[in-house]
Design a protein around this motif. Sequence first.
Motif, PDB file in Angstrom:
ATOM      1  N   VAL A   1       0.831  -1.210   0.000  1.00  0.00           N
ATOM      2  CA  VAL A   1       0.000   0.000   0.000  1.00  0.00           C
ATOM      3  C   VAL A   1       0.864   1.257   0.000  1.00  0.00           C
ATOM      4  O   VAL A   1       0.481   2.290  -0.562  1.00  0.00           O
ATOM      5  CB  VAL A   1      -0.936  -0.006   1.235  1.00  0.00           C
ATOM      6  CG1 VAL A   1      -1.720   1.292   1.342  1.00  0.00           C
ATOM      7  CG2 VAL A   1      -1.892  -1.191   1.155  1.00  0.00           C
TER       8      VAL A   1
ATOM      9  N   ARG B   1       1.364   4.228  -2.693  1.00  0.00           N
ATOM     10  CA  ARG B   1       0.381   4.041  -3.760  1.00  0.00           C
ATOM     11  C   ARG B   1      -0.969   4.639  -3.417  1.00  0.00           C
ATOM     12  O   ARG B   1      -1.936   4.435  -4.146  1.00  0.00           O
ATOM     13  CB  ARG B   1       0.243   2.540  -4.067  1.00  0.00           C
ATOM     14  CG  ARG B   1       1.529   1.944  -4.641  1.00  0.00           C
ATOM     15  CD  ARG B   1       1.498   0.432  -4.665  1.00  0.00           C
ATOM     16  NE  ARG B   1       2.685  -0.114  -5.311  1.00  0.00           N
ATOM     17  CZ  ARG B   1       3.845  -0.312  -4.706  1.00  0.00           C
ATOM     18  NH1 ARG B   1       3.971  -0.004  -3.426  1.00  0.00           N
ATOM     19  NH2 ARG B   1       4.896  -0.801  -5.353  1.00  0.00           N
ATOM     20  N   THR B   2      -1.060   5.333  -2.303  1.00  0.00           N
ATOM     21  CA  THR B   2      -2.284   6.021  -1.913  1.00  0.00           C
ATOM     22  C   THR B   2      -1.953   7.461  -1.575  1.00  0.00           C
ATOM     23  O   THR B   2      -0.830   7.776  -1.166  1.00  0.00           O
ATOM     24  CB  THR B   2      -2.936   5.351  -0.685  1.00  0.00           C
ATOM     25  OG1 THR B   2      -1.996   5.324   0.393  1.00  0.00           O
ATOM     26  CG2 THR B   2      -3.389   3.933  -1.008  1.00  0.00           C
ATOM     27  N   ARG B   3      -2.952   8.314  -1.749  1.00  0.00           N
ATOM     28  CA  ARG B   3      -2.730   9.741  -1.489  1.00  0.00           C
ATOM     29  C   ARG B   3      -2.463   9.983  -0.005  1.00  0.00           C
ATOM     30  O   ARG B   3      -1.639  10.812   0.361  1.00  0.00           O
ATOM     31  CB  ARG B   3      -3.955  10.531  -1.961  1.00  0.00           C
ATOM     32  CG  ARG B   3      -3.828  12.036  -1.835  1.00  0.00           C
ATOM     33  CD  ARG B   3      -4.903  12.728  -2.663  1.00  0.00           C
ATOM     34  NE  ARG B   3      -4.971  14.139  -2.366  1.00  0.00           N
ATOM     35  CZ  ARG B   3      -5.850  14.674  -1.520  1.00  0.00           C
ATOM     36  NH1 ARG B   3      -6.736  13.891  -0.917  1.00  0.00           N
ATOM     37  NH2 ARG B   3      -5.866  15.964  -1.289  1.00  0.00           N
TER      38      ARG B   3
END
Length: 346
Positions: free
Chosen positions: A217, A220-222
Motif C-alpha cells: 500500500v 500508492r495512496t494519497r
Amino acid sequence: MTERFEAADLTRAVQAGILQPGQEHALLAFLRRQQPDQPSFQLAHVAYYFGAVLIIGALGWLLTEAWMRIGEIALLLIAIAYMALFTLCGLGLWRRGLQIPGGLLGAVAVSLTPLAVFALQRLLGWWPEDDGLGDYHDYYVYVRGGWLGMEVATVLAGLLMLRLLPFPFIVMPLAAALWFMSMDLTDLLYGTDFSWEQRRWVSLWFGLALILASLLVDGRTRRDFAFWGYFAGLLAFWGGLTLMDSGSELGKAFYCLINLSLMGIAVALRRPLFMVFGALGVAAYLGYLSYRVFADSLLFPIVLTLIGIGLIGIGVAYQKRRETLTENLRQALPKGLLALLPALRR
C-alpha cells in the motif's frame, strides 16, 4: 516525494516577483486542499490523538464494569448511541476541513464495535459461557475462539468507516482486530494444545504479513495508510520475536541480526518506525551481552549508559543524513528489488 508549502514560502515568492500580490492566499488555500494531513507533532495534533486514545480506553474498557451492572440492553443501546454520535461528529468535522479530529472520532466509533457485539451476543444468548470467556475486558487479555464474532464485526466496521472517512488511523483498530483474530482462529483450531510458544509464532507471522501488506500500500495512496499498518505489524512481529525463548547464543545473535535488518529497512523506506523497533532490539541484545560480561560488576550500569548514548548518537546521525543514506542504499540495491519499493514520503 511530497512537498509541504507554508504561507512564508509564498510570501517570499511575491517579494521575488514570481507571484502577484494577493495570489499567494488563493494558491496556499488550493495547495492545502490538495495535500492530505501529514503526521505532525504540533500541540493540537498531539491533543487530538491523546484525546482519542483516552476515549477508546474509557469507553472500551475502563467503564465496562460499571455498564455491566445496568444490563445487556442498556449496554447495547449505549454502545450503539456512542458509535452513531462519534460517526456523525466525525463526518461533520471532516466536511468542515478538520480531518484529523474527524478521522479520530471515526476510529473511536470503530473501537466500540466489539463492545456492541459483546452486548448483542449476551442479549441473544449467543455468548459461549462454557468457553471460559469472562467479561468484556478479557477480550484484550486472553486468547479465545469465542471472540471471533466481535473481531469480524470490527474489521467490517473499520472497512465501512474507511469508506466514509479515509483517515489512516482507522487502520489501527482494524489491524488490532485482525491480530486478535489470527490468535483466536489458531486457538479455535488447536484448542488446549495451542501453547504460548505457538502464539508467539502466530504473532510473528501475522506481523510479518501485515508489514508486507502495508508495503504494497505504501506510496500508492494519497494518504499514508501504510504508517499505522507498519506500526501494528511491527508490534506483532517484534513482540512475538522478542518474547521467544532462545536457549542458544546463535539464536540471540540471529535476533540481533533481524533487528539490524529492521534498521536497514528504515533507511531504505525512510520509515523511522523500523529504526525505533530495530534499535530497541539491538539495545536489548547488547544489554544481554554486557550483562554476561559484567554481571555483578559496577561497570554494568556504565556499559548500559554507554549503549544508550550510542543509540542516541545513531538516531541523531540518521536524522541528519537520512536522505543521503536512503539515496545511497537505494542505489546499491538490485534494480528488480528497487522496483518493488514504494515511493518515498517526506
